[in-house]
Design an enzyme around this catalytic site. Structure first.
Site, PDB file in Angstrom:
ATOM      1  N   LYS A 190       0.848  -1.183   0.000  1.00 49.26           N
ATOM      2  CA  LYS A 190       0.000   0.000   0.000  1.00 49.26           C
ATOM      3  C   LYS A 190       0.890   1.241   0.000  1.00 49.26           C
ATOM      4  CE  LYS A 190      -3.862   1.948   2.716  1.00 49.26           C
ATOM      5  NZ  LYS A 190      -4.785   1.676   3.843  1.00 49.26           N
ATOM      6  N   ILE A 208      -7.581   1.462  10.032  1.00 51.50           N
ATOM      7  CA  ILE A 208      -7.829   2.294  11.211  1.00 51.50           C
ATOM      8  C   ILE A 208      -9.329   2.443  11.461  1.00 51.50           C
ATOM      9  CG2 ILE A 208      -7.883   4.541  10.025  1.00 51.50           C
ATOM     10  CD1 ILE A 208      -6.192   5.653  12.373  1.00 51.50           C
ATOM     11  N   GLY A 209     -10.140   2.039  10.480  1.00 53.07           N
ATOM     12  CA  GLY A 209     -11.590   2.082  10.646  1.00 53.07           C
ATOM     13  C   GLY A 209     -12.292   1.050   9.789  1.00 53.07           C
ATOM     14  N   GLY A 210     -11.475   0.238   9.091  1.00 55.55           N
ATOM     15  CA  GLY A 210     -12.019  -0.767   8.184  1.00 55.55           C
ATOM     16  C   GLY A 210     -11.259  -0.827   6.874  1.00 55.55           C
ATOM     17  N   SER A 211     -10.106  -0.177   6.810  1.00 51.55           N
ATOM     18  CA  SER A 211      -9.397   0.029   5.543  1.00 51.55           C
ATOM     19  C   SER A 211      -8.780  -1.208   4.925  1.00 51.55           C
ATOM     20  CB  SER A 211      -8.316   1.095   5.723  1.00 51.55           C
ATOM     21  OG  SER A 211      -8.896   2.362   5.914  1.00 51.55           O
ATOM     22  N   SER A 216      -9.380   2.174   2.738  1.00 49.59           N
ATOM     23  CA  SER A 216      -8.411   2.915   1.954  1.00 49.59           C
ATOM     24  C   SER A 216      -7.398   2.017   1.239  1.00 49.59           C
ATOM     25  CB  SER A 216      -7.658   3.889   2.882  1.00 49.59           C
ATOM     26  OG  SER A 216      -6.925   3.200   3.880  1.00 49.59           O
ATOM     27  N   MET A 254      -5.733   8.528   3.297  1.00 43.81           N
ATOM     28  CA  MET A 254      -6.225   7.179   3.604  1.00 43.81           C
ATOM     29  C   MET A 254      -7.446   7.245   4.524  1.00 43.81           C
ATOM     30  SD  MET A 254      -2.611   5.168   4.097  1.00 43.81           S
ATOM     31  CE  MET A 254      -2.164   6.164   5.521  1.00 43.81           C
TER      32      MET A 254
END
Length: 553
Positions: free
Chosen positions: A134, A233-236, A211, A185
């Site tokens: 990434k 960090i939240g579902g990336s 992201s 991101m």
């Protein structure tokens, strides 16, 4: 001297990237599928532009690659060349690459072959194995934009690798490119002003997610060779993996190294950003985890890593699952509900126990994660965007108006977060009183998001994933099926419960999202990564999707 506009800088950066592609591999417009061709999953293999050997290599998993490199059936150069050629084709189909350094990757592969020929020894466990990265992972000699135009040439190249990249490089892994991400991101679509949007190879009218969307769109086109590293960090990791029916693992913080990566929210400690693998095979994913931890010993390199080796896990013969079909905030699309029901049926048929899981504190924990994201008042994102004056995309407009959170307010929010997490843990433990075995559940089966495909700009809810970032629990994704417009029809009698539920309901069009991916999330408790992967293997095998990406050659 006239200051360059953000559009001019972005154009210059795209040109710099595009100059790095190998000309012999680039296809002309009339050689590529037209815009009317939505599903391009099989195109790299069926198009005829890859040789039989390149297809055989890229349809091999890590253990197979390692065996053939060791026996000198294939060289590291052979493998890297096949990997890069297929990635080049994938990019022309879905726009997934950010930094391109094929020549450097091929040079390193040749160097590894020379070392092996001269010494008879492999450099390490990943000798000659290509791994995708990434964009946020710094690579020595390359740039890292994380979607900000102002970072296009700032710096032009980094002087050292991220900790993870350095560790993998020392074990013989080869790097040849990085993949596209949204600005900072921090959006669920992989779009920015430099490279534009990355679309899904399942249906090119749909988003690849974010992201880690560049990674996942690429991975779905690369074959069984694919293993890439994303972040979450939240579902990336989980959201784009699910939108491309890939396997992934979101680990608890401290298992894998994050030191030295570039971030749009540097210094944010209230919710941890973690790295994790994405792959077309569970064999690649598990081998990556075990090798990185046990041979790389990340706790010797990253001060935030825990000294916990990758452990062997023995699962009970009969597992116990909590199942969440709907979190009470946003109702999943029909194909996602069908994927959950299919999974439940497979588990029950195999004799595993299934009970209902209550979505305790999901809405509030998701909101708290969002408040953490904005706790610096948007300072860093505004500063980075301000380098060139690039405008924020609609999804990130809140960073423009966010107010800096005081330390006392932040501490109070962290106290509330921890209290809610304790309640969640107690709820998990209390399931022992509901199960026939008297044991608490082993895992939760639930959606990754409401969507089995979504157009760019219409993804509006991360509540099915962000709650586990707040908890910092282990979570994986496995593929189940695809959206079918003939089967997955909208319930016209349903009344949406809130604004986001209404927006999600309104964006559903069976025809438009036909063919989209439908995956499920498997959640275990904190630091149970080994157990999570073991359960992913069990459930995927029951569903028959452990071989989802196998192709007959």
């Amino acid at each position: 001297m006239t200051k360059q506009s953000y559009l001019d800088i972005a154009k210059e950066k795209r040109a710099a990237r595009d100059s790095k592609f190998i000309k012999e591999w680039l296809l002309k417009a009339d050689q590529l599928p037209g815009t009317g061709v939505k599903d391009v999953l099989n195109w790299p293999v069926s198009s005829g532009f890859l040789s039989a050997k390149e297809i055989e290599i890229t349809e091999s998993d890590f253990p197979t690659l390692a065996k053939h490199i060791k026996s000198k059936t294939w060289t590291a150069y052979d493998v890297t060349s096949a990997f890069c050629h297929r990635a080049s084709i994938a990019h022309q189909l879905v726009n997934c690459l950010s930094e391109v350094f094929f020549e450097e990757g091929l040079a390193r592969a040749k160097e590894l072959d020379d070392i092996y020929a001269r010494t008879g020894e492999l450099v390490g466990a990943f000798h000659g194995i290509p791994i995708s990265l990434k964009d946020n992972l710094n690579v020595k000699g390359q740039a890292t934009t994380i979607g900000f135009v102002g970072f296009s040439f700032n710096p032009v190249e980094f002087e050292e690798d991220s900790c993870l990249v350095s560790m993998l490089r020392d074990m013989g892994a080869v790097f040849s490119f990085k993949t596209n991400v949204p600005v900072a991101m921090m959006m669920p679509d992989s779009i920015n002003h430099i490279y534009g949007e990355t679309v899904s190879p399942f249906n090119r009218d749909l988003s690849s997610g974010g992201s880690s969307g560049g990674e996942c769109a690429l991975g779905a086109l690369l074959g069984r060779i694919y293993c890439g590293i994303g972040s979450d960090i939240g579902g990336s990791l989980r959201i784009p993996a699910a939108l491309q029916n890939l396997f992934t693992l979101r680990p608890s913080s401290g298992r894998f190294p994050t030191l030295g990566s570039r971030s749009g929210l540097p210094g944010l400690e209230s919710v941890a950003s973690v790295n994790g693998p994405i792959s077309t095979t569970l064999s690649n994913l598990e081998l990556y985890c075990k090798t990185l931890v046990n041979e790389g010993k990340p706790w010797l390199h990253d001060p935030k890593c825990l000294e916990i080796p990758w452990r062997d896990t023995e699962l009970p013969e009969k597992l116990v699952f909590g199942v969440l079909k709907d979190d009470g905030v946003v109702k999943p699309y029909p194909a996602i509900s069908r994927a959950i029901d299919t999974t439940i049926a497979s588990l029950k048929k195999a004799g595993h126990e299934v009970i209902e899981w209550e979505p305790l504190n999901h809405e509030r924990l998701t909101a708290i994660v969002g408040e953490f994201f904005l706790s610096d008042g948007g300072k860093h994102c505004k500063e980075y965007a301000g380098l060139t004056g690039e405008p924020f995309f609609e999804y990130m407009k809140m960073y423009e108006t966010a107010k800096n959170m005081g330390v006392a307010e932040l501490w109070d929010l962290q106290v509330e977060r921890t209290k809610l997490c304790k309640e969640y843990l107690e709820r998990w433990n209390s399931t022992a009183y509901q199960t026939s075995s008297g044991r608490a559940i082993d895992a939760i089966i639930m959606p990754v998001s409401p969507y089995s495909g979504v157009e760019v700009g219409k993804f509006c809810y991360i509540g099915y994933t962000a709650v586990f970032n707040a908890l910092d629990w282990s979570a994986g994704v496995i593929p189940v099926t695809r959206a079918d417009k003939a089967v997955d029809v909208q319930d016209k009698s349903y009344t949406p419960r809130n604004v986001k539920d209404q927006a999600t309901y309104d964006s559903f069009e069976a025809e438009k999202i036909n063919g989209g991916a439908a995956a499920v999330q498997i959640v275990c408790k904190k630091l149970q990564e080994e157990k999570c992967v073991a359960i992913m293997k069990v459930v995927a095998k029951l569903l028959g999707t452990d071989t989802y990406w196998n192709k007959s050659l």
